[in-house]
Design a protein around this motif. Structure first.
Motif, PDB file in Angstrom:
ATOM      1  N   THR A 174       0.800  -1.224   0.000  1.00 13.90           N
ATOM      2  CA  THR A 174       0.000   0.000   0.000  1.00 13.90           C
ATOM      3  C   THR A 174       0.834   1.278   0.000  1.00 13.90           C
ATOM      4  O   THR A 174       0.382   2.306  -0.505  1.00 13.90           O
ATOM      5  CB  THR A 174      -0.927   0.038   1.225  1.00 13.90           C
ATOM      6  N   GLY A 175       2.023   1.226   0.594  1.00 16.26           N
ATOM      7  CA  GLY A 175       2.840   2.425   0.706  1.00 16.26           C
ATOM      8  C   GLY A 175       2.276   3.466   1.647  1.00 16.26           C
ATOM      9  O   GLY A 175       2.727   4.616   1.668  1.00 16.26           O
ATOM     10  N   VAL A 176       1.290   3.081   2.481  1.00 18.83           N
ATOM     11  CA  VAL A 176       0.677   4.030   3.401  1.00 18.83           C
ATOM     12  C   VAL A 176       1.668   4.394   4.509  1.00 18.83           C
ATOM     13  O   VAL A 176       2.498   3.581   4.923  1.00 18.83           O
ATOM     14  CB  VAL A 176      -0.623   3.432   4.007  1.00 18.83           C
ATOM     15  N   SER A 177       1.598   5.631   4.978  1.00 14.46           N
ATOM     16  CA  SER A 177       2.422   6.074   6.104  1.00 14.46           C
ATOM     17  C   SER A 177       1.844   5.477   7.390  1.00 14.46           C
ATOM     18  O   SER A 177       0.636   5.517   7.601  1.00 14.46           O
ATOM     19  CB  SER A 177       2.438   7.598   6.188  1.00 14.46           C
ATOM     20  N   ILE A 178       2.730   4.939   8.253  1.00 14.75           N
ATOM     21  CA  ILE A 178       2.271   4.202   9.438  1.00 14.75           C
ATOM     22  C   ILE A 178       3.009   4.679  10.680  1.00 14.75           C
ATOM     23  O   ILE A 178       4.235   4.845  10.664  1.00 14.75           O
ATOM     24  CB  ILE A 178       2.485   2.684   9.271  1.00 14.75           C
ATOM     25  N   VAL A 179       2.244   4.900  11.752  1.00 15.75           N
ATOM     26  CA  VAL A 179       2.807   5.067  13.093  1.00 15.75           C
ATOM     27  C   VAL A 179       2.298   3.897  13.929  1.00 15.75           C
ATOM     28  O   VAL A 179       1.090   3.701  14.067  1.00 15.75           O
ATOM     29  CB  VAL A 179       2.399   6.399  13.745  1.00 15.75           C
ATOM     30  N   TYR A 180       3.230   3.131  14.484  1.00 13.05           N
ATOM     31  CA  TYR A 180       2.925   1.848  15.114  1.00 13.05           C
ATOM     32  C   TYR A 180       3.418   1.880  16.560  1.00 13.05           C
ATOM     33  O   TYR A 180       4.615   2.026  16.823  1.00 13.05           O
ATOM     34  CB  TYR A 180       3.657   0.764  14.319  1.00 13.05           C
TER      35      TYR A 180
END
Length: 351
Positions: A187-193
Motif C-alpha cells: 500500500t505504501g501508506v504512512s504508518i505510526v505503530y
C-alpha cells in the motif's frame, strides 16, 4: 513532503504532564514505531495525532494541513486518519463486509462503489471471500485483518496502530508481523505503530522513536539505535543493553578504555574527553576468552543448543553481565574478552 509533523507537542491531564515537547516528522510512506515502557505516553501521543485528545501546547500537521494548534482542533473524522485499536473495536452484530464498509456507509458512498472498496480492502489483507462471515467466528488474527481492512477501505493518509498484536499468541504475532510488512509494501501508506515489543519494532520499522516518562529520547533507524543508543534508557530498552563503567584513556572512533582493569577498544562519539564514562555492552560483545577481565560464573542456563552465561566481574562483583556461548564453561573462574561496545555520550545519565 512530510506526512506528519509534530512541533513542541505537549499534553497534560489535570496536574499531570503526560507528554513534554515532542518534535518529530514522518516521511511520506514511512513506517515509524513508537516504543517504550508502559505508561511512557506512546498511546497518548497516538491519540493526539488521531484527534481523540487535544494537545495542550504545540502544533500537529498532516502534510501541510494544521490539524491541531493554538485555538484549533480538528475532529478525528475530519483528519483522514485510520486507526486500529488493541481491542480491534469490531461490531459483533455485523458481518465482515458490514464492519469493513461501515465508515463508507456513514459517508453515504453509493452501494456499488462501497462494495468494490470493501472487496479491494479485504483482498489487500488476504480475506477475499470472507465478506459474509460473522466476526465472532473469526480467529484473533483474522479479526485483526478485518480491523486493518476497515481502515484501508477509507484510504487514509495515515494509519495509526496501537499495540495491534498485544492480544495474539506468539505464533499469530509472528505471522501478523509478516502481514504488516507485506501490507506496508503493497500500500505504501504512512504508518505510526505503537508497541512495547522491541522485536516487533526492529522487524517492522524504517525508524524507531524511543519514549520514556513522556519524552522522546531518541529517534533513528533500528540499527543506529541498537549500535549507538543516546543514553542508558534507550540502550536497556532496545536489546537489553548492559551499562558498565569505563575509564577512557584515548579518543577516536575506536576509543581506548579501561574496563574492570582490562584495556579494551570501544566505539565512541567524537570529541569525548578522557576520564570516567559509561558504555553499553550487548550480549554478543562479550565472551569467554584467553584475555580479558577476570570474572566469576554466577549462572549457566541452557537455551536450546546454546547457553546463557551470567558472570560477575571480579572488579565489580555487584554487577551481573550476560552473554550466550556454545558450550558450558568448565569451572567458575573466567576471562571475559570484549569484542565491541559503545561509549555513551557524556550527557547521558547511566541510571
Amino acid at each position: 513532503m512530510a506526512a506528519l509533523t509534530l512541533e513542541g507537542v505537549g499534553f497534560a491531564a489535570g496536574s499531570s504532564r503526560i507528554l513534554q515537547k515532542i518534535d518529530l516528522s514522518l516521511a511520506e510512506g514511512e513506517f515509524l514505531a513508537l516504543v517504550g515502557p508502559s505508561g511512557c505516553g506512546k498511546s497518548s501521543l497516538l491519540r493526539l495525532i488521531a484527534g481523540f485528545e487535544r494537545a495542550t501546547v504545540g502544533q500537529i500537521r498532516l502534510e501541510e494541513r494544521v490539524v491541531s494548534g493554538p485555538g484549533l482542533h480538528l475532529d478525528p473524522e475530519d483528519r483522514e486518519i485510520g486507526m486500529v485499536f488493541q481491542s480491534y473495536a469490531l461490531w459483533p452484530h455485523m458481518d465482515v463486509a458490514g464492519n469493513v464498509g461501515y465508515g463508507l456507509k456513514v459517508r453515504r458512498m453509493p452501494t456499488a462503489q462501497r462494495n468494490t472498496r470493501v472487496a479491494e480492502a479485504l483482498a489487500t489483507v488476504g480475506l477475499s471471500g470472507f465478506e459474509g462471515r460473522r466476526v465472532q467466528n473469526l480467529s484473533g488474527g483474522q479479526r485483526q485483518r478485518v480491523a486493518l481492512a476497515r481502515c484501508l477501505a477509507m484510504k487514509p493518509r495515515l494509519l495509526l496502530l496501537d499495540e495491534p498484536l498485544a492480544n495474539l499468541d506468539a505464533h499469530l504475532r509472528e505471522a501478523m508481523v509478516e502481514e504488516f510488512r507485506r501490507l506496508h509494501r503493497a500500500t505504501g501508506v504512512s504508518i505510526v505503530y505503537v508497541t512495547h515489543d522491541q522485536a516487533e519494532a526492529m522487524a517492522l520499522a524504517d525508524r524507531i522513536a524511543v519514549m520514556s516518562a513522556g519524552k522522546l529520547l531518541q529517534i533513528g533507524a533500528p540499527q543506529q539505535l541498537w549500535r549507538e543508543p543516546a543514553d542508558a534508557t534507550v540502550a536497556r530498552f532496545l536489546g537489553r543493553g548492559q551499562i558498565v563503567p569505563v575509564e577512557l584513556t584515548g579518543a577516536g572512533p575506536r576509543a581506548r578504555a579501561r574496563l574492570f582493569g582490562h584495556e579494551v577498544s570501544l566505539r565512541a562519539p567524537t570529541g569525548l574527553a578522557r576520564g570516567a564514562a559509561f558504555a553499553c555492552l550487548r550480549r554478543r560483545d562479550i565472551a569467554p576468552g584467553a584475555e580479558g577481565f577476570a570474572a566469576q560464573v554466577i549462572d549457566c542456563r541452557q537455551l536450546g543448543d546454546r547457553y546463557q552465561l551470567t558472570v560477575s566481574p571480579d572488579a565489580a562483583p555487584e554487577l551481573h553481565l550476560h552473554c550466550e556461548v556454545d558450550s558450558a564453561p568448565e569451572g567458575s573462574d573466567l576471562r571475559m574478552a570484549v569484542s565491541d561496545g559503545w561509549v555513551l555520550p557524556p550527557e547521558a545519565a547511566a541510571v
